[in-house]
Motif scaffolding. Sequence first.
Motif, PDB file in Angstrom:
ATOM      1  N   ASP A  15       0.189  -4.701   7.866  1.00 25.45           N
ATOM      2  CA  ASP A  15      -0.771  -3.590   7.954  1.00 25.45           C
ATOM      3  C   ASP A  15      -2.210  -4.055   7.771  1.00 25.45           C
ATOM      4  O   ASP A  15      -3.031  -3.389   7.150  1.00 25.45           O
ATOM      5  CB  ASP A  15      -0.405  -2.475   6.965  1.00 25.45           C
ATOM      6  CG  ASP A  15       0.915  -1.823   7.330  1.00 25.45           C
ATOM      7  OD1 ASP A  15       1.912  -2.557   7.443  1.00 25.45           O
ATOM      8  OD2 ASP A  15       0.952  -0.599   7.523  1.00 25.45           O
ATOM      9  N   HIS A  22      -4.406  -1.694  12.777  1.00 28.76           N
ATOM     10  CA  HIS A  22      -3.441  -2.803  12.876  1.00 28.76           C
ATOM     11  C   HIS A  22      -3.944  -3.850  13.865  1.00 28.76           C
ATOM     12  O   HIS A  22      -4.556  -3.504  14.880  1.00 28.76           O
ATOM     13  CB  HIS A  22      -2.088  -2.310  13.405  1.00 28.76           C
ATOM     14  CG  HIS A  22      -1.299  -1.527  12.409  1.00 28.76           C
ATOM     15  ND1 HIS A  22      -0.460  -2.120  11.496  1.00 28.76           N
ATOM     16  CD2 HIS A  22      -1.218  -0.200  12.177  1.00 28.76           C
ATOM     17  CE1 HIS A  22       0.109  -1.191  10.744  1.00 28.76           C
ATOM     18  NE2 HIS A  22      -0.341  -0.010  11.128  1.00 28.76           N
ATOM     19  N   HIS A  77       5.971  -5.671  11.848  1.00 26.17           N
ATOM     20  CA  HIS A  77       5.393  -4.319  11.993  1.00 26.17           C
ATOM     21  C   HIS A  77       5.168  -4.000  13.480  1.00 26.17           C
ATOM     22  O   HIS A  77       4.086  -3.613  13.925  1.00 26.17           O
ATOM     23  CB  HIS A  77       4.094  -4.187  11.198  1.00 26.17           C
ATOM     24  CG  HIS A  77       3.862  -2.804  10.633  1.00 26.17           C
ATOM     25  ND1 HIS A  77       3.612  -1.714  11.432  1.00 26.17           N
ATOM     26  CD2 HIS A  77       3.843  -2.339   9.362  1.00 26.17           C
ATOM     27  CE1 HIS A  77       3.445  -0.641  10.654  1.00 26.17           C
ATOM     28  NE2 HIS A  77       3.586  -0.988   9.404  1.00 26.17           N
ATOM     29  N   HIS A 118       0.853  -1.191   0.000  1.00 25.20           N
ATOM     30  CA  HIS A 118       0.000   0.000   0.000  1.00 25.20           C
ATOM     31  C   HIS A 118       0.888   1.240   0.000  1.00 25.20           C
ATOM     32  O   HIS A 118       2.119   1.129   0.014  1.00 25.20           O
ATOM     33  CB  HIS A 118      -0.994  -0.008   1.161  1.00 25.20           C
ATOM     34  CG  HIS A 118      -0.380   0.068   2.530  1.00 25.20           C
ATOM     35  ND1 HIS A 118       0.550  -0.841   2.993  1.00 25.20           N
ATOM     36  CD2 HIS A 118      -0.554   0.961   3.553  1.00 25.20           C
ATOM     37  CE1 HIS A 118       0.894  -0.515   4.226  1.00 25.20           C
ATOM     38  NE2 HIS A 118       0.259   0.574   4.589  1.00 25.20           N
ATOM     39  N   ASP A 128       5.784   4.613   5.259  1.00 27.28           N
ATOM     40  CA  ASP A 128       6.729   3.623   5.808  1.00 27.28           C
ATOM     41  C   ASP A 128       6.914   2.434   4.851  1.00 27.28           C
ATOM     42  O   ASP A 128       7.790   1.599   5.067  1.00 27.28           O
ATOM     43  CB  ASP A 128       6.330   3.156   7.221  1.00 27.28           C
ATOM     44  CG  ASP A 128       4.919   2.617   7.339  1.00 27.28           C
ATOM     45  OD1 ASP A 128       4.013   3.142   6.662  1.00 27.28           O
ATOM     46  OD2 ASP A 128       4.710   1.656   8.114  1.00 27.28           O
ATOM     47  N   HIS A 129       6.130   2.385   3.761  1.00 24.02           N
ATOM     48  CA  HIS A 129       6.237   1.304   2.776  1.00 24.02           C
ATOM     49  C   HIS A 129       6.713   1.795   1.407  1.00 24.02           C
ATOM     50  O   HIS A 129       6.930   0.985   0.513  1.00 24.02           O
ATOM     51  CB  HIS A 129       4.883   0.596   2.626  1.00 24.02           C
ATOM     52  CG  HIS A 129       4.402   0.012   3.917  1.00 24.02           C
ATOM     53  ND1 HIS A 129       4.416  -1.342   4.175  1.00 24.02           N
ATOM     54  CD2 HIS A 129       3.935   0.602   5.049  1.00 24.02           C
ATOM     55  CE1 HIS A 129       3.967  -1.553   5.407  1.00 24.02           C
ATOM     56  NE2 HIS A 129       3.674  -0.390   5.954  1.00 24.02           N
TER      57      HIS A 129
HETATM   58 ZN   LIG Z   1       2.989   0.300   7.827  1.00 19.76          ZN
END
Ligand SMILES: [Zn+2]
Length: 248
Positions: A165, A196, A218, A69, A73-74
């Motif tokens: 996620d 989450h 994560h 996604h 952070d990705h």
């Molecule tokens: Zn994330």
Amino acid sequence: MGTGTSQGIPVIGSTHPVCLSDNPKDKRLRVSVLIEWDNYAYVIDCGPDFRQQMLTANCNKIDGILFTHEHADHTAGLDDIRPFNFRQGDMPIYAHKRVVKALQQRFAYVFETKNKYPGAPGVDIREIENTPFKLGDTTVVPINLMHGNLQVFGFRVNDFAYLTDMKTIAEAEMEKLKHLKVLVINALREESHHSHLNLEEALAFIDKVKPEKAYLTHISHLLGFHDEVEQKLPKHVFLAYDNLQITL
Ligand SMILES: [Zn+2]
Ligand SMILES: [Zn+2]
């Protein structure tokens, strides 16, 4: 290559005991995984720690990046694909069309067609939907997950599934998770969170999926010290840690 939640561990400026821990397993970069088979190498997600992760993994070639996604952070490490571009040409990117749109907005210079800056990153977009696709000779099965209100892809490659996620999953998607050797699943902390799974929810999910082994990722510093948390887990469930290698 990374197992931490969006801020990473240690969190900048934090005096939380987990952030001050000397145990290398308590240091977590942002989530990412490198999957290799035969001569193929693919990365899932390209967060802000991508450069450091590629250096640590001693990786000199990747065949593509799969995005779960668009959260920063990705995705925030996309600029650092340039060393691969110089050697290999445009980087194949596999992502939902909504994620491609987000990348086009955030990294407009990458997608520039007129007067593109020489040396800017280059990508080769392969939009994916919730249907299996091939990477080389291997089939990848996307799995639709919900991250609060946001759709996210998990991926299954043979008997390995990587889901991050996630908060919820439709019952029909559970079919894709049967007979796994290894499941990687996000578990943020003990307290609940709107988008989450917390530890309890992740363990309940693992109970339902019944993989041979499960690894949690994560992870927030609030989950606690790696070694202490792992002692409380069922025998076939482990906390992932950065640079853990799993062979199937
Ligand atoms: Zn994330
Ligand atoms: Zn996210």
